[in-house]
Scaffold this motif. Structure first.
Motif, PDB file in Angstrom:
ATOM      1  N   SER A  60       0.829  -1.221   0.000  1.00  0.00           N
ATOM      2  CA  SER A  60       0.000   0.000   0.000  1.00  0.00           C
ATOM      3  C   SER A  60       0.855   1.259   0.000  1.00  0.00           C
ATOM      4  CB  SER A  60      -0.912   0.014   1.232  1.00  0.00           C
ATOM      5  OG  SER A  60      -1.726  -1.128   1.270  1.00  0.00           O
ATOM      6  N   VAL A  61       1.974   1.230   0.739  1.00  0.00           N
ATOM      7  CA  VAL A  61       2.855   2.403   0.867  1.00  0.00           C
ATOM      8  C   VAL A  61       4.292   1.956   0.608  1.00  0.00           C
ATOM      9  CG1 VAL A  61       3.486   4.400   2.269  1.00  0.00           C
ATOM     10  CG2 VAL A  61       1.302   3.248   2.667  1.00  0.00           C
ATOM     11  N   PRO A  62       4.719   1.836  -0.641  1.00  0.00           N
ATOM     12  CA  PRO A  62       6.090   1.391  -0.932  1.00  0.00           C
ATOM     13  C   PRO A  62       7.127   2.315  -0.289  1.00  0.00           C
ATOM     14  CG  PRO A  62       4.741   1.372  -2.920  1.00  0.00           C
ATOM     15  CD  PRO A  62       3.927   2.054  -1.859  1.00  0.00           C
ATOM     16  N   GLY A  63       8.152   1.704   0.300  1.00  0.00           N
ATOM     17  CA  GLY A  63       9.205   2.498   0.940  1.00  0.00           C
ATOM     18  C   GLY A  63       8.878   2.954   2.336  1.00  0.00           C
ATOM     19  N   ASP A  64       7.721   2.536   2.899  1.00  0.00           N
ATOM     20  CA  ASP A  64       7.364   2.950   4.261  1.00  0.00           C
ATOM     21  C   ASP A  64       8.426   2.459   5.246  1.00  0.00           C
ATOM     22  OD1 ASP A  64       5.070   3.873   6.208  1.00  0.00           O
ATOM     23  OD2 ASP A  64       5.781   1.935   6.952  1.00  0.00           O
TER      24      ASP A  64
END
Length: 641
Positions: A258-262
């Motif tokens: 859902s949030v790449p690089g989180d």
């Protein structure tokens, strides 16, 4: 507490030095100084307020409450005392007393946005929604700004008692009244089921280390609202702590989809990877986070655990130090540093770090009376200094040096603490590091070196005339100097020089570079043009030039006395050049000033002999046989035998 000369008859100086100890994080010294003030004047309000703040920092709320109640009883017309009591009572969930205290604060200061906002929070903790809304409206009417608007919006969204208990319980769960917060969250769910209250209860349990109990509540919340990414991260963390690696991996993978690089997702996967026995991949994930945010304490902690697991203990300690710098209130960062120091065999340093961890856990020191700590303090400081050889991220070196300065100060090594702070300053432009300069001045002040402290505070004020901390430091230094007599000053100077010789070595001995002119030269305490001379240097008297500033020169005489003179009046020494060091086989870069941020002006050939004529932090000012001089990194030089 280290030995400190204090003018105990001057309460203003004592209170200033208490504030200095608090700024340095030296709670033990701060409490001792507070007791010294209150022994002379039991009604001193400043000392009582500072003592209460320190006790709160040490998580000793009952003692802090007693001090604040005593202060308000003695100083009923002091608004600051009532405000501090109100803040304390809100944090400890004594809402009724908080409302009374804030009411007194408002009565004394008048109706202001700040007092109305404080009363709104106290009323909210008391579960008095109507009063909370009224005070929030009063804060807005008085110009309370964004914070008042946000609180009013949160209060307007509360529909019933279940919502009210959920809101208050969630806020209290992050304070020392977390037990009361859990009670309210459970009560809210008993009144009405909803995903937000479920998440809050799960997250509150996780905060208290009750991961197994938190998992079902967090899973319920995530299944009810799968698009709320923060909830997914909390569930993954709880699963990881309970040993459910597959569940944790699935939760963090869902978050990263859902949030790449989180950052939370990357670090969560790193933790799973580490537990599965792949520290190299975990380090890769940690460094990916650090590339985006070098101040992420969680990433430094993951890197610490990876290095420790791989047997790279010294690097683990450096990583733990980074975590401490960016998360100083997290006991786990201090515990990790203690474990690394233990593995290196550095018992005293490990005790220091573990004591800090215990303070954050229970509010009491972790070093029990009678503990056997054999390591000499100087040896521990040298061990810290050895870690400088490990390559760390350059923008963060200054913060690490400042952290080590605090540890050296705790060990009773002011000379080493001074050295670290000077090294921190040398890593950047002085005017941009006023806090470091004030820290150094404060250490000198606590050591009784009024002249040295005054010079550092004065440097800050030269660039920032409105710096309150430097101004207060100047006043304290001047007062200490007035109260000091010649005998005490001489003893302190000799003691300081002896300790610096023992710790820093012969490289910092007095080296004459100039001399007074044939007609002598006036000497001053500082650089103020209106100041009167305090002495006159005899004609031809040799001195060592320490630094120059706006036409003035700070010089040191052979007996250790330092003073300011007009730079144009100094005469260069005609004596024979005397080499003290040699350039290493790798050569050296030469700089026009003591800062690596400037471009090097030349490269010095290997094997050349130089004379060290001055030092500033990690830098050495060197002179060649032909008279040319430059700045180089001091640790690279090799002593001439």
């Amino acid at each position: 507490m280290t030995d400190t000369f204090l003018p105990t008859e001057d309460l203003d100086s004592l209170v200033t030095m208490i504030a200095t100890a608090v700024a340095l994080g030296d709670h033990e010294t701060a409490l001792s100084l507070c007791e010294a003030v209150l022994a002379v004047d039991p009604a001193d309000a400043d000392a009582m307020l500072i003592e209460a703040a320190v006790l709160d920092d040490l998580d000793r709320p009952d003692e802090a409450r007693n001090v604040l109640e005593r202060c308000t009883a003695r100083h009923g017309d002091l608004s600051a005392a009532w405000r501090r009591l109100g803040d304390h009572c809100v944090e400890t969930a004594d809402a009724e007393r908080a409302v009374e205290a804030y009411g007194e604060w408002q009565r004394l200061d008048g109706v202001k946005a700040e007092t109305e906002l404080a009363l709104a929070w106290a009323s909210l903790v008391a579960l008095d929604l109507e009063s909370a809304r009224s005070h929030a409206a009063g804060a807005i009417a008085a110009g309370g700004g964004k914070e008042a608007d946000e609180l009013a919006g949160r209060l307007a969204a509360i529909d019933d008692v279940a919502d009210l208990e959920s809101e208050v319980g969630w806020w209290l769960s992050g304070t020392r009244s977390s037990g009361r917060g859990l009670e309210l969250l459970i009560s809210s769910l008993a009144r009405r089921e909803n995903p937000v209250a479920r998440y809050r209860l799960g997250a509150a349990l996780l905060r208290q280390g009750r991961a197994a109990e938190s998992v079902p509540h967090l899973r319920y919340a995530v299944e009810s609202a799968p698009t709320v990414h923060d909830w997914q991260a909390e569930l993954g963390t709880a699963q990881l702590l309970t040993g459910d690696l597959e569940g944790a991996e699935a939760s963090f993978a869902a978050l990263l989809r859902s949030v790449p690089g989180d950052a939370t997702g990357l670090l969560g996967r790193g933790r799973v990877t580490l537990q599965r026995g792949d520290p190299d991949q975990a380090i890769t994930l940690a460094e990916k986070v650090l590339a985006a945010d070098p101040q992420d304490a969680g990433a430094w902690m993951l890197r610490t655990d990876c290095m420790a697991g791989a047997g790279r203990t010294a690097e683990a300690l450096v990583s733990a130090e980074h975590a401490i710098v960016f998360a100083p209130d997290d006991r786990f960062t201090w515990a990790a540093a203690a474990d690394a120091a233990d593995a290196l065999g550095w018992t005293t340093l490990a005790h220091r770090y573990r004591a800090r961890a215990d303070i954050r856990l229970s509010g009491s020191l972790g070093i029990a009376e009678g503990d056997d700590v054999d390591d000499p303090a100087v040896e521990v400081a040298d061990e810290l200094h050895d870690l400088d050889r490990i390559v760390v991220a350059d923008p963060l070196v200054r913060a690490i040096y400042r952290h080590r300065a605090g540890i050296a100060h705790e060990l009773g090594l002011p000379a080493r603490a001074h050295s670290y702070l000077r090294a921190a300053i040398a890593r950047g432009v002085v005017v941009d590091d006023a806090d470091a300069m004030c820290d150094l001045g404060s250490l000198l002040l606590m050591a009784g070196d009024a002249a040295g402290a005054r010079a550092h505070f004065e440097t800050v004020l030269t660039h920032d005339g409105g710096n309150d901390r430097a101004s207060a430091g100047m006043e304290a230094a001047d007062e200490l100097r007035r109260e000091d007599d010649e005998e005490k000053t001489a003893l302190l100077a000799l003691d300081r020089l002896d300790r610096e010789e023992a710790v820093l070595g012969a490289a910092q001995r007095w080296t004459p570079t100039h001399e007074a002119p044939p007609d002598g030269l006036d000497a001053f305490d500082g650089t103020a043009e209106s100041a009167e001379p305090v002495a006159r240097l005899e004609p031809g008297l040799p001195v060592e030039l320490l630094r120059e500033s706006q036409g003035w020169a700070l010089v040191r005489c052979e007996n250790g006395w330092e003073c300011w003179v007009a730079a144009v009046g100094l005469v260069g020494r005609a004596e024979t050049w005397s080499p003290t060091h040699r350039v290493p086989s790798s050569g050296l870069l030469a700089f026009a000033s003591p800062s690596s941020e400037t471009r090097a002006v030349d490269r010095i050939d290997p094997g050349l002999e130089v004379e060290v004529v001055g030092r500033l932090g990690a830098w050495a000012h060197v002179r060649f046989e032909n008279g040319w001089s430059c700045w180089v990194e001091a640790h690279e030089l090799e002593a001439v035998s």
